[in-house]
Design a protein around this motif. Structure first.
Motif, PDB file in Angstrom:
ATOM      1  N   SER A 157       0.829  -1.208   0.000  1.00 33.40           N
ATOM      2  CA  SER A 157       0.000   0.000   0.000  1.00 33.40           C
ATOM      3  C   SER A 157       0.862   1.257   0.000  1.00 33.40           C
ATOM      4  O   SER A 157       2.039   1.227   0.407  1.00 33.40           O
ATOM      5  N   ILE A 158       0.269   2.357  -0.437  1.00 29.83           N
ATOM      6  CA  ILE A 158       0.970   3.632  -0.428  1.00 29.83           C
ATOM      7  C   ILE A 158       1.319   4.029   1.007  1.00 29.83           C
ATOM      8  O   ILE A 158       2.401   4.564   1.270  1.00 29.83           O
ATOM      9  N   LYS A 159       0.415   3.745   1.941  1.00 25.28           N
ATOM     10  CA  LYS A 159       0.688   4.055   3.343  1.00 25.28           C
ATOM     11  C   LYS A 159       1.919   3.303   3.834  1.00 25.28           C
ATOM     12  O   LYS A 159       2.804   3.887   4.484  1.00 25.28           O
ATOM     13  N   THR A 160       2.023   2.036   3.510  1.00 27.93           N
ATOM     14  CA  THR A 160       3.168   1.225   3.927  1.00 27.93           C
ATOM     15  C   THR A 160       4.450   1.729   3.281  1.00 27.93           C
ATOM     16  O   THR A 160       5.500   1.829   3.937  1.00 27.93           O
ATOM     17  N   ALA A 161       4.385   2.059   1.987  1.00 27.82           N
ATOM     18  CA  ALA A 161       5.565   2.554   1.270  1.00 27.82           C
ATOM     19  C   ALA A 161       6.052   3.863   1.878  1.00 27.82           C
ATOM     20  O   ALA A 161       7.265   4.068   2.047  1.00 27.82           O
ATOM     21  N   ARG A 162       5.124   4.706   2.222  1.00 26.06           N
ATOM     22  CA  ARG A 162       5.492   5.997   2.819  1.00 26.06           C
ATOM     23  C   ARG A 162       6.151   5.796   4.182  1.00 26.06           C
ATOM     24  O   ARG A 162       7.174   6.424   4.495  1.00 26.06           O
ATOM     25  N   ILE A 163       5.583   4.925   5.009  1.00 25.04           N
ATOM     26  CA  ILE A 163       6.134   4.658   6.336  1.00 25.04           C
ATOM     27  C   ILE A 163       7.557   4.110   6.215  1.00 25.04           C
ATOM     28  O   ILE A 163       8.470   4.520   6.948  1.00 25.04           O
ATOM     29  N   SER A 164       7.785   3.212   5.277  1.00 21.65           N
ATOM     30  CA  SER A 164       9.120   2.625   5.090  1.00 21.65           C
ATOM     31  C   SER A 164      10.134   3.698   4.704  1.00 21.65           C
ATOM     32  O   SER A 164      11.256   3.721   5.219  1.00 21.65           O
ATOM     33  N   ALA A 165       9.734   4.593   3.794  1.00 24.35           N
ATOM     34  CA  ALA A 165      10.638   5.653   3.351  1.00 24.35           C
ATOM     35  C   ALA A 165      10.956   6.619   4.482  1.00 24.35           C
ATOM     36  O   ALA A 165      12.112   7.021   4.676  1.00 24.35           O
ATOM     37  N   VAL A 166       9.948   6.994   5.241  1.00 28.52           N
ATOM     38  CA  VAL A 166      10.154   7.929   6.353  1.00 28.52           C
ATOM     39  C   VAL A 166      11.063   7.304   7.409  1.00 28.52           C
ATOM     40  O   VAL A 166      11.940   7.980   7.971  1.00 28.52           O
ATOM     41  N   SER A 189      21.436  10.155  10.509  1.00 28.23           N
ATOM     42  CA  SER A 189      21.711  11.172  11.530  1.00 28.23           C
ATOM     43  C   SER A 189      21.743  12.587  10.956  1.00 28.23           C
ATOM     44  O   SER A 189      21.615  13.560  11.699  1.00 28.23           O
ATOM     45  N   PHE A 190      21.891  12.711   9.641  1.00 30.69           N
ATOM     46  CA  PHE A 190      21.951  14.033   9.029  1.00 30.69           C
ATOM     47  C   PHE A 190      20.569  14.595   8.723  1.00 30.69           C
ATOM     48  O   PHE A 190      20.436  15.755   8.348  1.00 30.69           O
ATOM     49  N   VAL A 191      19.539  13.775   8.859  1.00 32.47           N
ATOM     50  CA  VAL A 191      18.168  14.245   8.655  1.00 32.47           C
ATOM     51  C   VAL A 191      17.637  14.752   9.982  1.00 32.47           C
ATOM     52  O   VAL A 191      17.335  13.976  10.882  1.00 32.47           O
ATOM     53  N   LYS A 192      17.549  16.073  10.105  1.00 37.54           N
ATOM     54  CA  LYS A 192      17.115  16.680  11.367  1.00 37.54           C
ATOM     55  C   LYS A 192      15.599  16.837  11.437  1.00 37.54           C
ATOM     56  O   LYS A 192      15.013  16.815  12.514  1.00 37.54           O
ATOM     57  N   LYS A 193      14.975  17.029  10.269  1.00 35.48           N
ATOM     58  CA  LYS A 193      13.536  17.279  10.253  1.00 35.48           C
ATOM     59  C   LYS A 193      12.977  16.845   8.904  1.00 35.48           C
ATOM     60  O   LYS A 193      13.605  17.089   7.867  1.00 35.48           O
ATOM     61  N   ILE A 194      11.831  16.201   8.917  1.00 35.76           N
ATOM     62  CA  ILE A 194      11.153  15.801   7.685  1.00 35.76           C
ATOM     63  C   ILE A 194       9.887  16.645   7.548  1.00 35.76           C
ATOM     64  O   ILE A 194       8.956  16.500   8.339  1.00 35.76           O
ATOM     65  N   ASP A 195       9.871  17.525   6.579  1.00 34.17           N
ATOM     66  CA  ASP A 195       8.679  18.351   6.362  1.00 34.17           C
ATOM     67  C   ASP A 195       7.543  17.508   5.784  1.00 34.17           C
ATOM     68  O   ASP A 195       6.403  17.599   6.228  1.00 34.17           O
ATOM     69  N   TYR A 196       7.861  16.705   4.790  1.00 31.87           N
ATOM     70  CA  TYR A 196       6.828  15.845   4.215  1.00 31.87           C
ATOM     71  C   TYR A 196       7.486  14.782   3.348  1.00 31.87           C
ATOM     72  O   TYR A 196       8.619  14.947   2.871  1.00 31.87           O
ATOM     73  N   PHE A 197       6.799  13.688   3.168  1.00 26.76           N
ATOM     74  CA  PHE A 197       7.151  12.669   2.174  1.00 26.76           C
ATOM     75  C   PHE A 197       5.822  12.166   1.635  1.00 26.76           C
ATOM     76  O   PHE A 197       5.141  11.366   2.275  1.00 26.76           O
ATOM     77  N   ASP A 198       5.422  12.682   0.486  1.00 32.57           N
ATOM     78  CA  ASP A 198       4.105  12.403  -0.060  1.00 32.57           C
ATOM     79  C   ASP A 198       4.199  11.583  -1.338  1.00 32.57           C
ATOM     80  O   ASP A 198       5.194  11.661  -2.069  1.00 32.57           O
ATOM     81  N   ARG A 206       1.823  11.331  -4.615  1.00 33.77           N
ATOM     82  CA  ARG A 206       0.690  12.064  -5.184  1.00 33.77           C
ATOM     83  C   ARG A 206       0.550  11.802  -6.678  1.00 33.77           C
ATOM     84  O   ARG A 206       1.494  11.346  -7.325  1.00 33.77           O
ATOM     85  N   ASP A 207      -0.618  12.142  -7.213  1.00 28.04           N
ATOM     86  CA  ASP A 207      -0.805  11.993  -8.654  1.00 28.04           C
ATOM     87  C   ASP A 207      -0.003  13.088  -9.365  1.00 28.04           C
ATOM     88  O   ASP A 207       0.234  14.156  -8.804  1.00 28.04           O
ATOM     89  N   PRO A 208       0.455  12.827 -10.602  1.00 26.35           N
ATOM     90  CA  PRO A 208       1.391  13.740 -11.254  1.00 26.35           C
ATOM     91  C   PRO A 208       0.763  14.948 -11.922  1.00 26.35           C
ATOM     92  O   PRO A 208       1.503  15.811 -12.409  1.00 26.35           O
ATOM     93  N   VAL A 209      -0.555  15.048 -11.948  1.00 28.95           N
ATOM     94  CA  VAL A 209      -1.192  16.155 -12.675  1.00 28.95           C
ATOM     95  C   VAL A 209      -1.602  17.281 -11.732  1.00 28.95           C
ATOM     96  O   VAL A 209      -1.110  18.400 -11.823  1.00 28.95           O
ATOM     97  N   GLU A 210      -2.506  16.984 -10.793  1.00 32.62           N
ATOM     98  CA  GLU A 210      -2.964  18.011  -9.857  1.00 32.62           C
ATOM     99  C   GLU A 210      -2.421  17.795  -8.454  1.00 32.62           C
ATOM    100  O   GLU A 210      -2.815  18.475  -7.516  1.00 32.62           O
ATOM    101  N   LEU A 211      -1.509  16.836  -8.311  1.00 37.65           N
ATOM    102  CA  LEU A 211      -0.799  16.589  -7.051  1.00 37.65           C
ATOM    103  C   LEU A 211      -1.740  16.207  -5.904  1.00 37.65           C
ATOM    104  O   LEU A 211      -1.464  16.511  -4.744  1.00 37.65           O
ATOM    105  N   LYS A 212      -2.817  15.526  -6.229  1.00 35.03           N
ATOM    106  CA  LYS A 212      -3.729  15.065  -5.183  1.00 35.03           C
ATOM    107  C   LYS A 212      -3.127  13.857  -4.470  1.00 35.03           C
ATOM    108  O   LYS A 212      -2.517  12.996  -5.094  1.00 35.03           O
TER     109      LYS A 212
END
Length: 209
Positions: free
Chosen positions: A167-176, A183-192, A194-200
């Motif tokens: 699932s997309i939810k599982t893929a996102r959790i794994s990436a995050v 250790s060099f990643v201090k903050k994650i603003d987002y990892f989304d 989305r669809d490539p046209v309207e970014l939904k």
């Protein structure tokens, strides 16, 4: 024709406009090697007069992802790009896929405003270890540079999981989780994802994921 312009309107109050890497002579040499005929290299005062009041927004799409954390950024991008289009009047305009949100927003602007220009997306150019080429890479020290491809690896992980039917939810959790382990990643603003046209935001994988 190539345009080179560090656009002050798309930088926020605490962003790096003043120190953003600028190397016109290097850019000119690279343009010469690609047989560029004209370099349009204006000063900010030429693009924005003292009484400039008009700006362009692409509603909804400019308030998500990077736009959520950089208010006004895409308003500045769309405004300067439309001005460049009106000045140069190109048939085609080329934008990198590295900033995919920007590419999608500009395609939407051109479509909505009936601008007779073809927006062409260009594949991201990467270093051998996967790090996308960027002017801002010059900010990285040796250890930061060594670890900077973590985002590329996290994107590949998410893509592979989706292709394997997860699932997309599982893929996102794994990436995050992969990003958090660096250790060099201090903050994650987002990892989304989305669809490539309207970014939904997508809940289920589709053909264009």
């Amino acid at each position: 024709i190539i345009s080179i312009f560090v656009n002050p309107v798309q930088f926020g109050p605490n962003e790096d406009f003043a120190r953003y890497p600028r190397d016109f002579e290097r850019d000119r040499e690279m343009a010469s090697q690609e047989e560029v005929d004209i370099i349009f290299y204006p000063e900010p005062g030429e693009m924005y007069g003292d009484r400039h009041l008009t700006y362009v927004n692409v509603e909804k799409m400019e308030k998500i992802m990077c736009g959520k954390f950089r208010p006004g950024h895409f308003k500045g991008v769309c405004t300067v790009v439309l001005k460049l289009f009106n000045i140069i009047i190109p048939d085609n305009a080329y934008f990198g896929m590295k900033d995919f949100q920007q590419l999608a927003i500009l395609k939407k602007m051109v479509s909505d405003l009936d601008i007779n220009i073809q927006i062409v997306g260009c594949e991201t150019v990467r270093e051998p270890d996967g790090l996308a080429l960027s002017s801002r890479n010059a900010y990285l020290n040796r250890e930061e540079r060594k670890n900077a491809n973590i985002l590329f690896r996290a994107i590949n992980l998410a893509e592979n999981e989706v292709r394997q039917g997860r699932s997309i939810k599982t893929a996102r959790i794994s990436a995050v989780e992969m990003l958090k382990e660096c250790s060099f990643v201090k903050k994650i603003d987002y990892f989304d994802i989305r669809d490539p046209v309207e970014l939904k935001a997508l809940k289920n994988p589709g053909k264009q994921t």
